[in-house]
Design a protein around this motif. Structure first.
Motif, short mmCIF file in Angstrom:
data_model
loop_
_atom_site.label_atom_id
_atom_site.label_comp_id
_atom_site.label_asym_id
_atom_site.label_seq_id
_atom_site.Cartn_x
_atom_site.Cartn_y
_atom_site.Cartn_z
N GLN A 14 0.73 -4.62 11.68
CA GLN A 14 0.87 -3.50 10.75
C GLN A 14 -0.08 -3.64 9.58
O GLN A 14 -0.73 -4.67 9.40
CB GLN A 14 2.32 -3.45 10.23
CG GLN A 14 3.36 -3.23 11.30
CD GLN A 14 3.21 -1.90 11.99
OE1 GLN A 14 3.05 -0.86 11.36
NE2 GLN A 14 3.22 -1.92 13.31
N GLY A 15 -0.15 -2.58 8.80
CA GLY A 15 -0.95 -2.61 7.59
C GLY A 15 -0.22 -3.33 6.47
O GLY A 15 0.83 -3.94 6.68
N LEU A 16 -0.76 -3.23 5.30
CA LEU A 16 -0.20 -3.91 4.16
C LEU A 16 0.77 -2.99 3.41
O LEU A 16 0.41 -1.88 3.06
CB LEU A 16 -1.31 -4.36 3.20
CG LEU A 16 -2.02 -5.66 3.55
CD1 LEU A 16 -2.85 -5.51 4.81
CD2 LEU A 16 -2.88 -6.11 2.39
N GLN B 172 2.99 -7.92 5.12
CA GLN B 172 2.32 -7.47 6.33
C GLN B 172 3.12 -7.92 7.54
O GLN B 172 3.18 -9.11 7.82
CB GLN B 172 0.89 -8.01 6.39
CG GLN B 172 0.08 -7.48 7.56
CD GLN B 172 -1.36 -7.93 7.54
OE1 GLN B 172 -1.69 -9.01 7.06
NE2 GLN B 172 -2.26 -7.10 8.03
N PHE C 41 -2.93 1.20 2.03
CA PHE C 41 -3.66 0.68 3.18
C PHE C 41 -3.27 1.39 4.46
O PHE C 41 -2.11 1.78 4.64
CB PHE C 41 -3.36 -0.81 3.35
CG PHE C 41 -4.03 -1.70 2.34
CD1 PHE C 41 -3.51 -1.82 1.07
CD2 PHE C 41 -5.16 -2.42 2.67
CE1 PHE C 41 -4.12 -2.64 0.13
CE2 PHE C 41 -5.77 -3.25 1.75
CZ PHE C 41 -5.25 -3.36 0.48
N GLY C 42 -4.23 1.50 5.36
CA GLY C 42 -3.96 1.98 6.69
C GLY C 42 -3.46 0.86 7.57
O GLY C 42 -3.34 -0.29 7.14
N THR C 43 -3.15 1.17 8.82
CA THR C 43 -2.59 0.17 9.73
C THR C 43 -3.66 -0.73 10.33
O THR C 43 -3.34 -1.77 10.88
CB THR C 43 -1.82 0.84 10.87
OG1 THR C 43 -2.67 1.78 11.52
CG2 THR C 43 -0.59 1.56 10.33
N GLY C 44 -4.91 -0.36 10.25
CA GLY C 44 -5.98 -1.24 10.72
C GLY C 44 -6.53 -0.89 12.08
O GLY C 44 -5.85 -0.29 12.91
N LEU D 298 1.37 -11.50 1.31
CA LEU D 298 0.02 -11.66 0.77
C LEU D 298 0.01 -11.38 -0.72
O LEU D 298 0.67 -10.45 -1.21
CB LEU D 298 -0.95 -10.70 1.47
CG LEU D 298 -1.27 -11.02 2.92
CD1 LEU D 298 -1.83 -9.78 3.62
CD2 LEU D 298 -2.28 -12.15 3.02
N LYS E 5 -2.15 1.25 -7.62
CA LYS E 5 -1.62 1.03 -6.28
C LYS E 5 -2.66 1.39 -5.23
O LYS E 5 -3.23 2.49 -5.25
CB LYS E 5 -0.36 1.85 -6.06
CG LYS E 5 0.36 1.54 -4.77
CD LYS E 5 1.61 2.38 -4.61
CE LYS E 5 2.65 2.08 -5.65
NZ LYS E 5 3.92 2.80 -5.41
N TYR E 6 -2.91 0.46 -4.32
CA TYR E 6 -3.79 0.71 -3.18
C TYR E 6 -2.92 1.03 -1.97
O TYR E 6 -1.92 0.37 -1.73
CB TYR E 6 -4.65 -0.52 -2.88
CG TYR E 6 -5.70 -0.80 -3.92
CD1 TYR E 6 -5.39 -1.49 -5.08
CD2 TYR E 6 -7.02 -0.38 -3.73
CE1 TYR E 6 -6.35 -1.76 -6.04
CE2 TYR E 6 -7.98 -0.64 -4.69
CZ TYR E 6 -7.64 -1.33 -5.84
OH TYR E 6 -8.60 -1.58 -6.78
N PHE F 266 2.77 -2.39 0.07
CA PHE F 266 2.80 -2.76 -1.34
C PHE F 266 4.21 -3.13 -1.76
O PHE F 266 5.18 -2.43 -1.45
CB PHE F 266 2.28 -1.59 -2.17
CG PHE F 266 2.49 -1.74 -3.64
CD1 PHE F 266 3.59 -1.16 -4.27
CD2 PHE F 266 1.58 -2.43 -4.41
CE1 PHE F 266 3.77 -1.28 -5.63
CE2 PHE F 266 1.76 -2.56 -5.78
CZ PHE F 266 2.86 -1.98 -6.39
N PHE G 73 -9.39 -2.74 7.71
CA PHE G 73 -8.49 -1.83 7.01
C PHE G 73 -9.28 -1.00 6.01
O PHE G 73 -10.16 -1.50 5.32
CB PHE G 73 -7.44 -2.61 6.20
CG PHE G 73 -6.47 -3.39 7.01
CD1 PHE G 73 -6.69 -4.73 7.28
CD2 PHE G 73 -5.31 -2.80 7.48
CE1 PHE G 73 -5.79 -5.46 8.03
CE2 PHE G 73 -4.40 -3.51 8.23
CZ PHE G 73 -4.63 -4.86 8.50
N TYR H 49 1.95 -8.06 -1.43
CA TYR H 49 2.05 -7.18 -0.27
C TYR H 49 2.81 -7.91 0.83
O TYR H 49 2.87 -9.13 0.87
CB TYR H 49 0.67 -6.82 0.29
CG TYR H 49 -0.21 -5.99 -0.61
CD1 TYR H 49 -1.07 -6.60 -1.53
CD2 TYR H 49 -0.20 -4.61 -0.53
CE1 TYR H 49 -1.90 -5.84 -2.34
CE2 TYR H 49 -1.03 -3.83 -1.34
CZ TYR H 49 -1.87 -4.47 -2.23
OH TYR H 49 -2.68 -3.71 -3.04
#
Lengths: 115, 112
Positions: free
Chosen positions: A41-43, A37, B102-105, A91, B99-100, A45, B89, A35
């Protein structure tokens, strides 16, 4: 046992240079994820490995990015001709198998800075 | 496209109070959800997960609630402690995929 490890922890490189980022997953984990980042911001893929195969590379931002995994263990993410927009934390995560409960175990990340 | 987002980017709570962190997901087909905690300079750490056939799951001081009707996920932290300060998150996964998303947190700040 040991968790996911990544090296280097920090990497500063000049624009246009190539970099290699390494991930050592948890022993026995067949699934491995990369990933990216960006700050705040978020992760995002990038790529997924099941064993040594990468069924999905669609997250790689450009053809400057590539990744490989050998022996079902260590993975290397390579960025060629780095650009400033490549600066981010990269990551790596591993899990026992894709789609199983328990989520992924993440490494501490490699902070890449392109100057 | 698919997305996972959070309602509150920053949440400040008093030490000892309960915290609630919210997450909205857009894909009704998602069948597995995870909450992660990320401390500064570290990778995300698994907190708790829940499958779509459940609407509540409890852990130690944490509870995850899933409302599939409105595609909403929440993380409740009881008796919030300074060590809970981090970015949280949520992530979703579709069945049969790896595939996961993710949100921005959400950043949780615990006030002494």
């Amino acid at each position: 046992g040991a968790g996911v490890s990544q090296s280097p922890s920090n990497k500063v490189t000049e624009k246009g240079k190539d970099v290699e980022l390494r991930c050592d997953p948890i022993s026995g984990h067949t699934a491995l994820y990369w990933y990216r980042q960006s700050l705040g911001q978020g992760l995002e893929f990038l790529i997924y490995f099941q064993g040594n195969s990468a069924p999905d590379k669609s997250g790689l931002p450009s053809d400057r990015f590539s990744a490989e995994r050998t022996g079902g263990s260590v993975s290397t993410l390579t960025i060629q001709r780095t650009q400033q927009e490549d600066s981010a934390v990269y990551l790596c995560a591993s899990s026992q198998a894709s789609g199983r409960a328990g989520g992924q175990y993440f490494g501490p990340g490699t902070r890449l800075t392109v100057t | 496209g698919e997305s996972v987002g959070l309602h509150l980017p920053t949440l400040s709570v008093q030490e000892g109070d309960n915290s609630i962190i919210n997450c909205a997901y857009s894909n009704s087909a998602s069948d597995y959800f995870i909450w992660y905690k990320q401390e500064s300079g570290k990778g995300p750490q698994f907190i708790i997960d829940i499958r779509s056939n459940m609407d509540k799951r409890q852990g130690q001081r944490v509870t995850v609630l899933l409302n599939k009707t409105v595609k909403h996920l929440s993380l409740q932290i009881a008796a919030t402690q300074p060590g809970d300060s981090a970015v949280y998150f949520c992530a979703e996964k579709n069945p049969g995929t790896y595939k996961y998303i993710f949100g921005t947190g959400t950043r949780l700040k615990v006030l002494a």
